[in-house]
Design an enzyme around this catalytic site. Structure first.
Site, PDB file in Angstrom:
ATOM      1  N   ASP A 114      23.209 -41.808  -1.541  1.00 55.63           N
ATOM      2  CA  ASP A 114      22.251 -42.922  -1.520  1.00 55.63           C
ATOM      3  C   ASP A 114      22.331 -43.750  -0.243  1.00 55.63           C
ATOM      4  O   ASP A 114      22.057 -44.955  -0.256  1.00 55.63           O
ATOM      5  CB  ASP A 114      22.458 -43.819  -2.763  1.00 55.63           C
ATOM      6  CG  ASP A 114      23.851 -44.417  -2.812  1.00 55.63           C
ATOM      7  OD1 ASP A 114      24.728 -43.981  -2.033  1.00 55.63           O
ATOM      8  OD2 ASP A 114      24.068 -45.338  -3.621  1.00 55.63           O
TER       9      ASP A 114
ATOM     10  N   ARG B  16      38.062 -50.220  -4.669  1.00 57.12           N
ATOM     11  CA  ARG B  16      37.028 -51.239  -4.461  1.00 57.12           C
ATOM     12  C   ARG B  16      37.812 -52.523  -4.209  1.00 57.12           C
ATOM     13  O   ARG B  16      38.861 -52.733  -4.808  1.00 57.12           O
ATOM     14  CB  ARG B  16      36.144 -51.342  -5.699  1.00 57.12           C
ATOM     15  CG  ARG B  16      35.543 -49.971  -6.063  1.00 57.12           C
ATOM     16  CD  ARG B  16      34.346 -50.066  -6.934  1.00 57.12           C
ATOM     17  NE  ARG B  16      33.964 -48.755  -7.441  1.00 57.12           N
ATOM     18  CZ  ARG B  16      33.216 -47.870  -6.779  1.00 57.12           C
ATOM     19  NH1 ARG B  16      32.756 -48.168  -5.579  1.00 57.12           N
ATOM     20  NH2 ARG B  16      32.920 -46.706  -7.315  1.00 57.12           N
TER      21      ARG B  16
ATOM     22  N   ARG C  96      20.613 -25.822 -29.760  1.00 56.45           N
ATOM     23  CA  ARG C  96      20.847 -27.252 -29.926  1.00 56.45           C
ATOM     24  C   ARG C  96      20.309 -28.076 -28.750  1.00 56.45           C
ATOM     25  O   ARG C  96      20.196 -27.578 -27.630  1.00 56.45           O
ATOM     26  CB  ARG C  96      22.368 -27.433 -29.990  1.00 56.45           C
ATOM     27  CG  ARG C  96      22.813 -28.653 -30.696  1.00 56.45           C
ATOM     28  CD  ARG C  96      24.301 -28.610 -30.919  1.00 56.45           C
ATOM     29  NE  ARG C  96      24.696 -29.809 -31.604  1.00 56.45           N
ATOM     30  CZ  ARG C  96      25.921 -30.313 -31.551  1.00 56.45           C
ATOM     31  NH1 ARG C  96      26.865 -29.710 -30.877  1.00 56.45           N
ATOM     32  NH2 ARG C  96      26.196 -31.418 -32.193  1.00 56.45           N
TER      33      ARG C  96
ATOM     34  N   THR D 155      30.174 -40.592  -0.119  1.00 64.89           N
ATOM     35  CA  THR D 155      29.890 -40.954  -1.513  1.00 64.89           C
ATOM     36  C   THR D 155      29.188 -39.781  -2.187  1.00 64.89           C
ATOM     37  O   THR D 155      28.361 -39.113  -1.554  1.00 64.89           O
ATOM     38  CB  THR D 155      28.998 -42.217  -1.622  1.00 64.89           C
ATOM     39  OG1 THR D 155      28.459 -42.285  -2.963  1.00 64.89           O
ATOM     40  CG2 THR D 155      27.809 -42.200  -0.668  1.00 64.89           C
ATOM     41  N   ILE D 156      29.508 -39.560  -3.465  1.00 64.77           N
ATOM     42  CA  ILE D 156      28.827 -38.464  -4.171  1.00 64.77           C
ATOM     43  C   ILE D 156      27.356 -38.803  -4.425  1.00 64.77           C
ATOM     44  O   ILE D 156      26.560 -37.925  -4.721  1.00 64.77           O
ATOM     45  CB  ILE D 156      29.511 -38.121  -5.517  1.00 64.77           C
ATOM     46  CG1 ILE D 156      29.484 -39.305  -6.492  1.00 64.77           C
ATOM     47  CG2 ILE D 156      30.917 -37.608  -5.292  1.00 64.77           C
ATOM     48  CD1 ILE D 156      29.824 -38.921  -7.926  1.00 64.77           C
ATOM     49  N   ASP D 157      26.983 -40.087  -4.306  1.00 69.09           N
ATOM     50  CA  ASP D 157      25.651 -40.516  -4.760  1.00 69.09           C
ATOM     51  C   ASP D 157      24.506 -40.114  -3.819  1.00 69.09           C
ATOM     52  O   ASP D 157      23.346 -40.150  -4.214  1.00 69.09           O
ATOM     53  CB  ASP D 157      25.613 -42.044  -4.929  1.00 69.09           C
ATOM     54  CG  ASP D 157      26.634 -42.533  -5.952  1.00 69.09           C
ATOM     55  OD1 ASP D 157      27.017 -41.732  -6.819  1.00 69.09           O
ATOM     56  OD2 ASP D 157      27.042 -43.703  -5.873  1.00 69.09           O
TER      57      ASP D 157
ATOM     58  N   GLY E 185      34.173 -45.519  -4.190  1.00 68.06           N
ATOM     59  CA  GLY E 185      34.351 -44.286  -4.970  1.00 68.06           C
ATOM     60  C   GLY E 185      34.734 -43.141  -4.045  1.00 68.06           C
ATOM     61  O   GLY E 185      34.049 -42.887  -3.066  1.00 68.06           O
TER      62      GLY E 185
ATOM     63  N   GLY F 297      30.668 -45.766   0.961  1.00 69.51           N
ATOM     64  CA  GLY F 297      29.259 -45.930   0.624  1.00 69.51           C
ATOM     65  C   GLY F 297      28.754 -47.312   1.005  1.00 69.51           C
ATOM     66  O   GLY F 297      29.344 -47.992   1.861  1.00 69.51           O
ATOM     67  N   ASP F 298      27.686 -47.757   0.347  1.00 73.00           N
ATOM     68  CA  ASP F 298      27.042 -48.997   0.802  1.00 73.00           C
ATOM     69  C   ASP F 298      27.934 -50.234   0.671  1.00 73.00           C
ATOM     70  O   ASP F 298      27.935 -51.099   1.545  1.00 73.00           O
ATOM     71  CB  ASP F 298      25.666 -49.200   0.137  1.00 73.00           C
ATOM     72  CG  ASP F 298      25.708 -49.172  -1.369  1.00 73.00           C
ATOM     73  OD1 ASP F 298      26.803 -48.934  -1.943  1.00 73.00           O
ATOM     74  OD2 ASP F 298      24.652 -49.389  -1.994  1.00 73.00           O
ATOM     75  N   GLY F 299      28.727 -50.311  -0.392  1.00 71.69           N
ATOM     76  CA  GLY F 299      29.635 -51.456  -0.560  1.00 71.69           C
ATOM     77  C   GLY F 299      30.628 -51.512   0.594  1.00 71.69           C
ATOM     78  O   GLY F 299      30.917 -52.584   1.149  1.00 71.69           O
TER      79      GLY F 299
ATOM     80  N   ARG G  85      25.011 -43.888  -9.682  1.00 72.48           N
ATOM     81  CA  ARG G  85      24.855 -45.354  -9.683  1.00 72.48           C
ATOM     82  C   ARG G  85      23.389 -45.721  -9.897  1.00 72.48           C
ATOM     83  O   ARG G  85      22.912 -45.590 -11.012  1.00 72.48           O
ATOM     84  CB  ARG G  85      25.398 -45.972  -8.389  1.00 72.48           C
ATOM     85  CG  ARG G  85      25.675 -47.448  -8.551  1.00 72.48           C
ATOM     86  CD  ARG G  85      26.273 -48.058  -7.313  1.00 72.48           C
ATOM     87  NE  ARG G  85      27.627 -47.614  -7.100  1.00 72.48           N
ATOM     88  CZ  ARG G  85      28.699 -48.205  -7.626  1.00 72.48           C
ATOM     89  NH1 ARG G  85      28.561 -49.259  -8.374  1.00 72.48           N
ATOM     90  NH2 ARG G  85      29.899 -47.742  -7.383  1.00 72.48           N
TER      91      ARG G  85
ATOM     92  N   ALA H  32      16.795 -27.840 -16.524  1.00 71.06           N
ATOM     93  CA  ALA H  32      16.742 -28.793 -17.648  1.00 71.06           C
ATOM     94  C   ALA H  32      15.306 -28.916 -18.151  1.00 71.06           C
ATOM     95  O   ALA H  32      14.370 -28.960 -17.339  1.00 71.06           O
ATOM     96  CB  ALA H  32      17.255 -30.152 -17.184  1.00 71.06           C
ATOM     97  N   GLU H  33      15.167 -28.983 -19.467  1.00 73.21           N
ATOM     98  CA  GLU H  33      13.828 -29.159 -20.023  1.00 73.21           C
ATOM     99  C   GLU H  33      13.314 -30.565 -19.719  1.00 73.21           C
ATOM    100  O   GLU H  33      12.112 -30.772 -19.538  1.00 73.21           O
ATOM    101  CB  GLU H  33      13.848 -28.912 -21.544  1.00 73.21           C
ATOM    102  CG  GLU H  33      13.796 -27.453 -21.954  1.00 73.21           C
ATOM    103  CD  GLU H  33      15.087 -26.672 -21.688  1.00 73.21           C
ATOM    104  OE1 GLU H  33      16.126 -27.305 -21.405  1.00 73.21           O
ATOM    105  OE2 GLU H  33      15.048 -25.427 -21.757  1.00 73.21           O
TER     106      GLU H  33
ATOM    107  N   ALA I 158      39.510 -34.331  10.483  1.00 71.36           N
ATOM    108  CA  ALA I 158      38.714 -34.157  11.714  1.00 71.36           C
ATOM    109  C   ALA I 158      38.911 -35.351  12.651  1.00 71.36           C
ATOM    110  O   ALA I 158      39.060 -35.175  13.867  1.00 71.36           O
ATOM    111  CB  ALA I 158      37.240 -33.999  11.343  1.00 71.36           C
TER     112      ALA I 158
ATOM    113  N   MET J 173      26.302 -39.124 -12.979  1.00 71.43           N
ATOM    114  CA  MET J 173      26.527 -40.292 -12.111  1.00 71.43           C
ATOM    115  C   MET J 173      25.440 -40.402 -11.038  1.00 71.43           C
ATOM    116  O   MET J 173      24.545 -39.569 -10.961  1.00 71.43           O
ATOM    117  CB  MET J 173      27.890 -40.182 -11.443  1.00 71.43           C
ATOM    118  CG  MET J 173      29.026 -40.682 -12.300  1.00 71.43           C
ATOM    119  SD  MET J 173      30.539 -40.725 -11.330  1.00 71.43           S
ATOM    120  CE  MET J 173      31.601 -41.629 -12.450  1.00 71.43           C
TER     121      MET J 173
HETATM  122  O1  F6P Z   1      29.594 -44.440  -6.132  1.00 72.16           O
HETATM  123  C1  F6P Z   1      30.242 -43.376  -6.746  1.00 72.16           C
HETATM  124  C2  F6P Z   1      30.296 -43.563  -8.229  1.00 72.16           C
HETATM  125  O2  F6P Z   1      30.983 -42.468  -8.787  1.00 72.16           O
HETATM  126  C3  F6P Z   1      28.945 -43.764  -8.908  1.00 72.16           C
HETATM  127  O3  F6P Z   1      28.233 -42.561  -9.080  1.00 72.16           O
HETATM  128  C4  F6P Z   1      29.347 -44.424 -10.181  1.00 72.16           C
HETATM  129  O4  F6P Z   1      28.292 -45.209 -10.712  1.00 72.16           O
HETATM  130  C5  F6P Z   1      30.498 -45.290  -9.756  1.00 72.16           C
HETATM  131  O5  F6P Z   1      31.012 -44.749  -8.553  1.00 72.16           O
HETATM  132  C6  F6P Z   1      31.617 -45.387 -10.759  1.00 72.16           C
HETATM  133  O6  F6P Z   1      32.559 -46.265 -10.248  1.00 72.16           O
HETATM  134  P1  F6P Z   1      33.992 -46.502 -10.876  1.00 72.16           P
HETATM  135  O7  F6P Z   1      34.794 -45.258 -10.633  1.00 72.16           O
HETATM  136  O8  F6P Z   1      34.516 -47.668 -10.126  1.00 72.16           O
HETATM  137  O9  F6P Z   1      33.776 -46.737 -12.330  1.00 72.16           O
END
Ligand code: F6P
Length: 338
Positions: free
Chosen positions: A136, A78, A169, A132-134, A17, A108-110, A178, A193-194, A28, A176
Site C-alpha cells: 500500500d 511499532r 461447503r 510491508t506485505i500490504d 509489521g 510501511g507508511d507508519g 490493513r 474465489a467465488e 544487500a 490481511m
Molecule cells: O501492515 C502489515 C500488517 O500485517 C497488516 O496487514 C495488518 O493489518 C497489521 O499489520 C497487523 O498488525 P499487528 O501485527 O500489529 O497486529
C-alpha cells in the site's frame, strides 16, 4: 597533502509489521555499504533502537545465510513514542550523538511518517525502503514482502479449498492488508474465489444487499451442481469481520459456513524469489542514493526501473488494485452473469 574524507556512517532499522524479504534488504544494504567503504549500524526493534541507543555494527559477516529467512534480524516494532515530540527528539539526539550521516528505514507508511518527523530536526540523509506485505505504498509497483504474502495465502486457501470441496461447503477467509485490498483481490483471483469482498468492489453500507446476493448465488449454485464456495474478505471492511459475515449467512441463509482468519501466517515464511530480488535491488540502490547525496525519498521499482519518490508522496494511498483484475472478477467471471 589532501585530507581523506571520513567514511560515511549509515544507520539502518526495520520498523512496523515485518515482511518477508526484509533480511534480504538488510543483507544487500550491508554488502553494498561495505563495497563502498561505508560503515553500517543496525538499530534494533525499530525506532526503539534509536530511542534506547540499542544498536550494533552490521558487517558482511553478520548477514551470511539470512537472505532466505523471514522476519528481520534487526527485529521490528511499532513505536508509539515516535508519535510524541519527546520520542522524536530522543531518536534525533541518538543520530547526532553517534555521528550517523544517513538513516535507512525499511517499513510501511507508519515508519515513513517517523522519518518525516525526524527530517524536521535532523540534517542527515533519510532513505526509505518499502517493506510491508500490504503493498500500500505509492512510488513502487510492489513492496518487499507482498509477493511472499500472497503466495502464502494462496497455498493456505488451496488447502482450505480441498476440505471445502469434500463437503461442498462455503468458506469465508479473511486476509490481511490493513486498509488496502491488494492482498485480498490478488489472492481472491488467484484462488478462483467465488466472491471477493474488498475495498475496490464493496461499500460497507451495502451489507444487506451483498448478503442477499451471496445467498442467492449459493442457492443458484446448489441447483446447478454443488461444489465448494469460497468468499475472500479483506480485513477491516465488513463490520465484525469474517465471523460476523459467516454468522449472517448462517442466520439469514441457513448456510453451513467455515471461517478462517488467516492472520499473521501471511507475514512469515521464507521470501519468494521476487521478494529476495526486489529487496536486493532496492537495498543496493539505497546505498547508491546516499552516495549521490539524495534524501527524503523512498527507493522503489516501477516497470522494472529503480525510482526515487519523495517520502510525502509514498503515503497517499493512490496505488489501486489493477483495474483489469477487478473487471475480470466483477464483469467477466461473475458467476451470476452466466
Ligand atoms: O501492515 C502489515 C500488517 O500485517 C497488516 O496487514 C495488518 O493489518 C497489521 O499489520 C497487523 O498488525 P499487528 O501485527 O500489529 O497486529
Amino acid at each position: 597533502m589532501a585530507t581523506r574524507e571520513k567514511p560515511l556512517k549509515i544507520g539502518l532499522l526495520t520498523s512496523g509489521g515485518d515482511a518477508p524479504g526484509m533480511n534480504a534488504a538488510i543483507r544487500a544494504i550491508t554488502l553494498a555499504a561495505a563495497h563502498h567503504k561505508l560503515t553500517c549500524y543496525g538499530f534494533h526493534h525499530g525506532y526503539n533502537g534509536l530511542i534506547n541507543q540499542d544498536y550494533g555494527i552490521l558487517a558482511p559477516d553478520n548477514v551470511t545465510n539470512i537472505i532466505h529467512q523471514g522476519g528481520t534480524i534487526l527485529k521490528s516494532a511499532r513505536c508509539p513514542e515516535m508519535m510524541t515530540q519527546t520520542g522524536i527528539k530522543q531518536a534525533v539526539s541518538c543520530l547526532i550523538k553517534e555521528n550517523i550521516d544517513a538513516l535507512i528505514v525499511i517499513g510501511g507508511d507508519g515508519s515513513f511518517n517517523g522519518m518525516l518527523a525526524i527530517q524536521d530536526h535532523w540534517q542527515g540523509k533519510l532513505i526509505g525502503l518499502p517493506g510491508t506485505i500490504d503493498n500500500d505504498l505509492d512510488g513502487t509497483d510492489f513492496t518487499i514482502g507482498f509477493s511472499t504474502a500472497i503466495n502464502t495465502a494462496i497455498n493456505a486457501i488451496d488447502k482450505i479449498r480441498d476440505t471445502a470441496d469434500a463437503f461442498d461447503r462455503v468458506f469465508v477467509v479473511e486476509l490481511m492488508g490493513r486498509h488496502s485490498g491488494h492482498i485480498a483481490f490478488n489472492v481472491g483471483v488467484a484462488c478462483a474465489a467465488e466472491q471477493i469482498i474488498s475495498f475496490e468492489n464493496f461499500d460497507p453500507l451495502a451489507q444487506e444487499a451483498k448478503l442477499a446476493e451471496i445467498i442467492a448465488d449459493i442457492e443458484q449454485q446448489k441447483l446447478n451442481k454443488a461444489h465448494s464456495y469460497l468468499i475472500v474478505l479483506a480485513e477491516n471492511l465488513w463490520p465484525g469481520g469474517a465471523h460476523s459475515l459467516g454468522e449472517a449467512l448462517k442466520q439469514q441463509g441457513n448456510i453451513d459456513v467455515g471461517i478462517c482468519v488467516l492472520g499473521h501466517i501471511q507475514r512469515g515464511g521464507s521470501p519468494v524469489a521476487k521478494d529476495r530480488i526486489l529487496a536486493t535491488k532496492l537495498g543496493v540502490a539505497a546505498i547508491e542514493a546516499i552516495i549521490t547525496k539524495k534524501s527524503g525519498i523512498m527507493i522503489g521499482e516501477c516497470e522494472s526501473k529503480i525510482t526515487h519518490t519523495p517520502l510525502t508522496k509514498t503515503i497517499q494511498h493512490q496505488k489501486m488494485v489493477n483495474d483489469d483484475l477487478v473487471s475480470i472478477h466483477e464483469d467477466i467471471f461473475k458467476i451470476g452473469n452466466h
